[in-house]
Motif scaffolding. Sequence first.
Motif, PDB file in Angstrom:
ATOM      1  N   MET A  82      59.347  38.177  35.807  1.00 56.94           N
ATOM      2  CA  MET A  82      59.276  37.258  36.918  1.00 56.94           C
ATOM      3  C   MET A  82      58.589  35.750  36.450  1.00 56.94           C
ATOM      4  SD  MET A  82      58.970  39.668  40.389  1.00 56.94           S
ATOM      5  CE  MET A  82      59.355  38.398  41.295  1.00 56.94           C
ATOM      6  N   SER A  83      57.878  36.043  35.159  1.00 58.04           N
ATOM      7  CA  SER A  83      56.909  34.887  34.517  1.00 58.04           C
ATOM      8  C   SER A  83      55.955  34.351  35.654  1.00 58.04           C
ATOM      9  CB  SER A  83      58.167  33.701  34.333  1.00 58.04           C
ATOM     10  OG  SER A  83      59.232  34.098  33.413  1.00 58.04           O
ATOM     11  N   MET A  84      55.458  35.466  36.155  1.00 59.79           N
ATOM     12  CA  MET A  84      54.288  35.217  37.173  1.00 59.79           C
ATOM     13  C   MET A  84      52.974  34.851  36.612  1.00 59.79           C
ATOM     14  SD  MET A  84      54.951  37.999  40.011  1.00 59.79           S
ATOM     15  CE  MET A  84      53.586  37.431  41.085  1.00 59.79           C
ATOM     16  N   SER A  85      52.148  34.323  36.895  1.00 60.68           N
ATOM     17  CA  SER A  85      50.822  33.830  36.867  1.00 60.68           C
ATOM     18  C   SER A  85      49.869  34.848  36.832  1.00 60.68           C
ATOM     19  CB  SER A  85      50.277  32.677  37.492  1.00 60.68           C
ATOM     20  OG  SER A  85      50.039  32.991  38.899  1.00 60.68           O
ATOM     21  N   LYS A  86      48.767  34.808  36.075  1.00 70.00           N
ATOM     22  CA  LYS A  86      47.575  35.988  36.201  1.00 70.00           C
ATOM     23  C   LYS A  86      47.133  36.048  37.500  1.00 70.00           C
ATOM     24  CE  LYS A  86      43.851  37.775  33.656  1.00 70.00           C
ATOM     25  NZ  LYS A  86      42.814  37.313  32.470  1.00 70.00           N
ATOM     26  N   VAL A  87      46.816  35.084  38.207  1.00 72.73           N
ATOM     27  CA  VAL A  87      46.296  35.134  39.548  1.00 72.73           C
ATOM     28  C   VAL A  87      47.208  35.750  40.493  1.00 72.73           C
ATOM     29  CG1 VAL A  87      45.324  33.686  41.416  1.00 72.73           C
ATOM     30  CG2 VAL A  87      44.746  33.317  39.134  1.00 72.73           C
ATOM     31  N   ALA A  88      48.660  35.355  40.421  1.00 79.80           N
ATOM     32  CA  ALA A  88      49.610  35.771  41.260  1.00 79.80           C
ATOM     33  C   ALA A  88      49.866  37.168  41.188  1.00 79.80           C
ATOM     34  CB  ALA A  88      50.853  34.699  41.063  1.00 79.80           C
ATOM     35  N   ILE A  89      49.620  37.632  39.950  1.00 77.27           N
ATOM     36  CA  ILE A  89      50.041  39.199  39.849  1.00 77.27           C
ATOM     37  C   ILE A  89      49.151  39.882  40.295  1.00 77.27           C
ATOM     38  CG2 ILE A  89      50.228  40.767  37.873  1.00 77.27           C
ATOM     39  CD1 ILE A  89      51.597  38.760  36.079  1.00 77.27           C
ATOM     40  N   SER A  90      47.802  39.382  40.194  1.00 75.39           N
ATOM     41  CA  SER A  90      46.398  40.083  40.513  1.00 75.39           C
ATOM     42  C   SER A  90      46.552  40.229  42.209  1.00 75.39           C
ATOM     43  CB  SER A  90      45.432  39.357  40.233  1.00 75.39           C
ATOM     44  OG  SER A  90      43.985  40.012  40.707  1.00 75.39           O
ATOM     45  N   LYS A  91      46.885  39.178  42.647  1.00 80.69           N
ATOM     46  CA  LYS A  91      47.029  39.214  44.070  1.00 80.69           C
ATOM     47  C   LYS A  91      48.200  40.178  44.868  1.00 80.69           C
ATOM     48  CE  LYS A  91      44.768  34.853  45.391  1.00 80.69           C
ATOM     49  NZ  LYS A  91      44.818  33.606  46.060  1.00 80.69           N
ATOM     50  N   GLN A  92      49.174  39.901  43.861  1.00 80.45           N
ATOM     51  CA  GLN A  92      50.357  40.870  44.362  1.00 80.45           C
ATOM     52  C   GLN A  92      50.190  42.277  44.148  1.00 80.45           C
ATOM     53  OE1 GLN A  92      53.048  40.255  45.733  1.00 80.45           O
ATOM     54  NE2 GLN A  92      54.407  41.676  45.390  1.00 80.45           N
ATOM     55  N   LEU A  93      49.181  42.677  43.001  1.00 82.44           N
ATOM     56  CA  LEU A  93      48.884  44.099  42.967  1.00 82.44           C
ATOM     57  C   LEU A  93      48.004  44.669  44.129  1.00 82.44           C
ATOM     58  CD1 LEU A  93      47.989  44.184  39.373  1.00 82.44           C
ATOM     59  CD2 LEU A  93      50.079  45.003  40.246  1.00 82.44           C
ATOM     60  N   THR A  94      47.196  43.995  44.840  1.00 75.32           N
ATOM     61  CA  THR A  94      46.244  44.556  45.915  1.00 75.32           C
ATOM     62  C   THR A  94      46.706  44.015  47.182  1.00 75.32           C
ATOM     63  OG1 THR A  94      44.926  42.598  45.731  1.00 75.32           O
ATOM     64  CG2 THR A  94      44.278  44.234  44.442  1.00 75.32           C
ATOM     65  N   SER A  95      47.838  43.234  47.265  1.00 72.06           N
ATOM     66  CA  SER A  95      48.313  42.667  48.784  1.00 72.06           C
ATOM     67  C   SER A  95      49.042  43.841  49.403  1.00 72.06           C
ATOM     68  CB  SER A  95      49.346  41.793  48.365  1.00 72.06           C
ATOM     69  OG  SER A  95      50.109  41.392  49.748  1.00 72.06           O
ATOM     70  N   GLU A  96      48.612  43.886  50.873  1.00 79.47           N
ATOM     71  CA  GLU A  96      49.085  44.685  51.857  1.00 79.47           C
ATOM     72  C   GLU A  96      50.875  44.670  52.184  1.00 79.47           C
ATOM     73  OE1 GLU A  96      48.019  47.435  53.497  1.00 79.47           O
ATOM     74  OE2 GLU A  96      46.381  47.225  52.190  1.00 79.47           O
ATOM     75  N   ASN A  97      51.159  43.494  51.586  1.00 74.60           N
ATOM     76  CA  ASN A  97      52.682  43.290  51.703  1.00 74.60           C
ATOM     77  C   ASN A  97      53.270  43.248  50.105  1.00 74.60           C
ATOM     78  OD1 ASN A  97      52.444  42.735  54.551  1.00 74.60           O
ATOM     79  ND2 ASN A  97      51.952  40.653  53.788  1.00 74.60           N
ATOM     80  N   GLY A  98      52.399  43.679  49.375  1.00 69.94           N
ATOM     81  CA  GLY A  98      52.909  43.841  48.038  1.00 69.94           C
ATOM     82  C   GLY A  98      52.685  45.469  47.439  1.00 69.94           C
ATOM     83  N   GLU A  99      52.002  45.616  46.294  1.00 69.69           N
ATOM     84  CA  GLU A  99      51.726  46.758  45.764  1.00 69.69           C
ATOM     85  C   GLU A  99      50.645  47.640  46.093  1.00 69.69           C
ATOM     86  OE1 GLU A  99      54.156  47.505  43.754  1.00 69.69           O
ATOM     87  OE2 GLU A  99      55.104  45.753  43.705  1.00 69.69           O
TER      88      GLU A  99
END
Length: 209
Positions: free
Chosen positions: A76-93
């Motif tokens: 998905m060519s995501m940024s480092k910050v975006a990936i980090s937030k996605q990993l911990t998000s309640e709506n994410g991972e």
Amino acid sequence: MKKPFYKKWWVWLIAIIIIGAAASGGSGDDKKDEAKPAATEAKDDSTKKEEPKKEDNVPGEHKSALKKAESYAKAMSMSKVAISKQLTSENGEKFSAEAAKYAMDNLEFDWKANALKKAETYSETMYMSKQGIYDQLISENGEKFTKEEAQYAIDNMKADFNKNALEKAKTYQETMSMSPKAIKDQLTSKHGEKFTKEEAQYAIDNLNN
């Protein structure tokens, strides 16, 4: 006349036996000394084999978080910050903060290349302006790249922004039935498409061609 004792045969026999015993005893000691390093070396090898690998001490959740982070970066060519937030998000991972930190600390990636790929996607699929793409790349509500990564993308992307302005103008005309003047204002607006005046004028001049 008696022979001197050192000329008697049994004296020489005793001397030969003594010398032979001394030689054999010395060589035995040497062999023992030679065997010691080998035994020590074998012990060192067994110690090395028993030491656990670094990866064996990593919790399964941490490994999963790293794999997921790599997937987001590659696919998905995501940024480092975006990936980090996605990993911990309640709506994410929903990974733990510790697992996400391990993933980001061990994830090696070319973030500038990701910013460039994302910029080209915005240009090719959404016909965005140069300024619009840059703002989207660094936005906290957008891609969350650093300013340096976003600038690299803008400097190295290949895009015809006159064409993008024209495609965007056609969309406004066909879907919203806007007038040429209203379209031009929307194209150049800081709250709109953020094209340059020259790019907007090109779009209007070629709108009905």
